[in-house]
Design a protein around this motif. Sequence first.
Motif, PDB file in Angstrom:
ATOM      1  N   ALA A 101      98.227 -29.485   2.852  1.00 38.90           N
ATOM      2  CA  ALA A 101      98.399 -30.507   3.891  1.00 38.90           C
ATOM      3  C   ALA A 101      97.090 -31.259   4.115  1.00 38.90           C
ATOM      4  O   ALA A 101      97.068 -32.497   4.163  1.00 38.90           O
ATOM      5  CB  ALA A 101      98.879 -29.853   5.181  1.00 38.90           C
ATOM      6  N   VAL A 102      95.987 -30.523   4.223  1.00 38.20           N
ATOM      7  CA  VAL A 102      94.705 -31.164   4.524  1.00 38.20           C
ATOM      8  C   VAL A 102      94.252 -32.041   3.358  1.00 38.20           C
ATOM      9  O   VAL A 102      93.793 -33.173   3.553  1.00 38.20           O
ATOM     10  CB  VAL A 102      93.641 -30.103   4.874  1.00 38.20           C
ATOM     11  CG1 VAL A 102      92.277 -30.735   5.027  1.00 38.20           C
ATOM     12  CG2 VAL A 102      94.038 -29.367   6.153  1.00 38.20           C
ATOM     13  N   ALA A 103      94.433 -31.541   2.136  1.00 38.11           N
ATOM     14  CA  ALA A 103      94.029 -32.333   0.974  1.00 38.11           C
ATOM     15  C   ALA A 103      94.863 -33.615   0.899  1.00 38.11           C
ATOM     16  O   ALA A 103      94.342 -34.686   0.594  1.00 38.11           O
ATOM     17  CB  ALA A 103      94.196 -31.510  -0.299  1.00 38.11           C
ATOM     18  N   TYR A 104      96.157 -33.506   1.205  1.00 34.52           N
ATOM     19  CA  TYR A 104      97.043 -34.679   1.225  1.00 34.52           C
ATOM     20  C   TYR A 104      96.536 -35.684   2.249  1.00 34.52           C
ATOM     21  O   TYR A 104      96.424 -36.877   1.968  1.00 34.52           O
ATOM     22  CB  TYR A 104      98.460 -34.198   1.565  1.00 34.52           C
ATOM     23  CG  TYR A 104      99.528 -35.259   1.600  1.00 34.52           C
ATOM     24  CD1 TYR A 104      99.780 -36.062   0.492  1.00 34.52           C
ATOM     25  CD2 TYR A 104     100.315 -35.430   2.739  1.00 34.52           C
ATOM     26  CE1 TYR A 104     100.789 -37.017   0.521  1.00 34.52           C
ATOM     27  CE2 TYR A 104     101.330 -36.384   2.771  1.00 34.52           C
ATOM     28  CZ  TYR A 104     101.555 -37.175   1.656  1.00 34.52           C
ATOM     29  OH  TYR A 104     102.552 -38.113   1.685  1.00 34.52           O
ATOM     30  N   GLY A 105      96.187 -35.195   3.420  1.00 36.19           N
ATOM     31  CA  GLY A 105      95.650 -36.072   4.462  1.00 36.19           C
ATOM     32  C   GLY A 105      94.404 -36.805   3.991  1.00 36.19           C
ATOM     33  O   GLY A 105      94.265 -38.021   4.180  1.00 36.19           O
ATOM     34  N   PHE A 106      93.498 -36.081   3.362  1.00 38.60           N
ATOM     35  CA  PHE A 106      92.251 -36.697   2.907  1.00 38.60           C
ATOM     36  C   PHE A 106      92.474 -37.682   1.762  1.00 38.60           C
ATOM     37  O   PHE A 106      91.850 -38.738   1.709  1.00 38.60           O
ATOM     38  CB  PHE A 106      91.262 -35.622   2.426  1.00 38.60           C
ATOM     39  CG  PHE A 106      90.370 -35.095   3.518  1.00 38.60           C
ATOM     40  CD1 PHE A 106      89.599 -35.948   4.296  1.00 38.60           C
ATOM     41  CD2 PHE A 106      90.280 -33.728   3.748  1.00 38.60           C
ATOM     42  CE1 PHE A 106      88.771 -35.459   5.296  1.00 38.60           C
ATOM     43  CE2 PHE A 106      89.449 -33.219   4.746  1.00 38.60           C
ATOM     44  CZ  PHE A 106      88.695 -34.094   5.511  1.00 38.60           C
ATOM     45  N   ALA A 107      93.390 -37.322   0.837  1.00 38.41           N
ATOM     46  CA  ALA A 107      93.492 -38.123  -0.386  1.00 38.41           C
ATOM     47  C   ALA A 107      94.397 -39.342  -0.224  1.00 38.41           C
ATOM     48  O   ALA A 107      94.290 -40.289  -0.978  1.00 38.41           O
ATOM     49  CB  ALA A 107      94.006 -37.241  -1.535  1.00 38.41           C
ATOM     50  N   ARG A 108      95.305 -39.331   0.768  1.00 39.67           N
ATOM     51  CA  ARG A 108      96.317 -40.386   0.797  1.00 39.67           C
ATOM     52  C   ARG A 108      96.345 -41.226   2.073  1.00 39.67           C
ATOM     53  O   ARG A 108      97.166 -42.112   2.188  1.00 39.67           O
ATOM     54  CB  ARG A 108      97.714 -39.775   0.594  1.00 39.67           C
ATOM     55  CG  ARG A 108      97.963 -39.215  -0.797  1.00 39.67           C
ATOM     56  CD  ARG A 108      97.975 -40.313  -1.839  1.00 39.67           C
ATOM     57  NE  ARG A 108      98.442 -39.827  -3.126  1.00 39.67           N
ATOM     58  CZ  ARG A 108      97.640 -39.466  -4.124  1.00 39.67           C
ATOM     59  NH1 ARG A 108      96.330 -39.527  -3.969  1.00 39.67           N
ATOM     60  NH2 ARG A 108      98.152 -39.057  -5.271  1.00 39.67           N
TER      61      ARG A 108
END
Lengths: 294, 302
Positions: free
Chosen positions: B115-122
């Motif tokens: 979830a956090v990586a998705y938030g950062f990347a997108r």
Amino acid sequence: MSGDNRFLGLFYLSPFIIGLLVFTALPFLASLYLSFTNYNLMNEPVFTGLQNYIRLFTNDRTFRKSLWVTLIYVFTTVPLKLVFALFMAVILNYKLKFINVFRTAYYVPSILGGSIAIAVLWRYIFADVGLVNMGLTMLGFEPVNWFGDPTNALFTITLLRLWQFGSAMVIFLAALQSIDKTLYEAASIDGAGKWTSFVYITLPLITPVIFFNLIMQMVQAFQEFNGPYIITQGGPLKSTYLLPIYIYDEAFKRFDMGYASAIAWVLFLIIMALTLIAFWSSRHWVYYAGDKRS
Amino acid sequence: MTDHILSQNTPAARDIDIVRSREARRHRFNAALRYALLTAVGLLMLYPLIWLIGASFKTNSEIFANPGFWPEHPTLDGYIKGWKTSTPYSFGTFFINTLWIVIPKVIGTAISCTAVAYGFARFEFPGKKILFAALIATLLLPNVVTRIPQYLIFRDLGWLDSYLPLWVPSALAGDAFFVFMLVQFLRAIPRDMEEAARVDGATTWQTLIFIVVPLLMPALISVCLFQFMWTMNDFLGPLIYISSVDKYPISLALKLSIDTTEAFEWNRVLAMSVLSLAPALAVFFLAQKYFIDGISSGGIKG
């Protein structure tokens, strides 16, 4: 897809933000505060100013010994491990069959090496009549007193970490394999030997990876705990009493949380300073592709 | 014409042949040297493990007398008595405890880090740069400096002697390294499919689960495997937080076994060491591709 809601991203980040505040930022500041207090869990922390730090640097022989041992440990283990990992990566980076078999075999110790089982094994194989001394005797050498002698004891822990060179080696190997082969052909036409090619082509091109491995291994080595705690219990004569063990003893055995926090902060500042020096100096020795400077 | 040239060049051609065969010989010699060195180092590296397995079937008197692999008088004594342990609990209890620490931790890590990586990347949002800088800072921050206050926080929450201090920070994406690795991976994946799904009316949540997660799978598997290994090996965490023997994971149980009466029952300790390494080894050999890929792409400490 980012336009619909400015705060949607923050929603996905919410676990990280909570964790960052509660388990990283707050403890970070709290430990700085605690390092200026006297706190033994029984009563409230009492602010004592610089007293802990003054005691550390003027009146604590254990700390001085522990700091010295830690620095020796880090400055021997990290360079040895990096050089060995790079050496083995260069040997492996060749058109060999079974390269994957070797890579896997070398990587196994990195997977298991941090475990208590391996630390226990180390205790046994470096014992007076353990595997290593049996081997030395068979080869006609004198057996070595590994745990009785202060210099040797620290070295057994260095050996345990050297044994785990695999992860650094895999990173080096990936970098070596990404180097453009035509560079070597061009150099060889110009009459460069293998060593010259290595020094002037290979090394500069893998400096980013050397830098990465250096930082990672250093930060890790400064926090070494399992090895000395299990294998040598810090002895003999505190010769393997690394700072993380001292911090653990002060905090969780003597419950002197304030003093332990002060030691932790000294260790943190040393790691920080060396990391910053590495970052700062990297401008002069790390080469990034596409960078015009070099 | 061709023949003529060839015959004219014969001496030169012979020279080339000589040089070639000399090179081929040098190449073979070189390769042989490399194989010899690689094999020697490999044996030296793996012999302690091989010896460990053999020694776990030896009698106590043989362990410090026989440097070879084969036990002279093979015995299962170490395994049988070691499994019973010197505590009221069998080693099976410690295995189950370990799994009970590891599995929720791995699941929490996978979900929160994705979830956090998705938030950062997108996504673009206020404070993104600062938060990403904080992520990198966490990555470099030595745990030693936050450990004591963390202990005090968990004490105040009443979580001591439970697995919560081991689970919760990971479930809040506390292992910055994994987040970083997934962000790097996501940045390299084209967004076309996600945008198409969004145009078709999917929510970001649906896009994440049905499109991003399948694409992210290889990296996610690496994350789970590394978290599994590290948690299996973790010693300091349980040492600080777990005090009841019935909640001990394997790492603490092994430490206990070298401290107690079993100290002179070497084969029991070695047998239990073998068992405690077995899950990690099995997982590694089943999924080594993900380990090597994970480490060479993201660069993992180890």
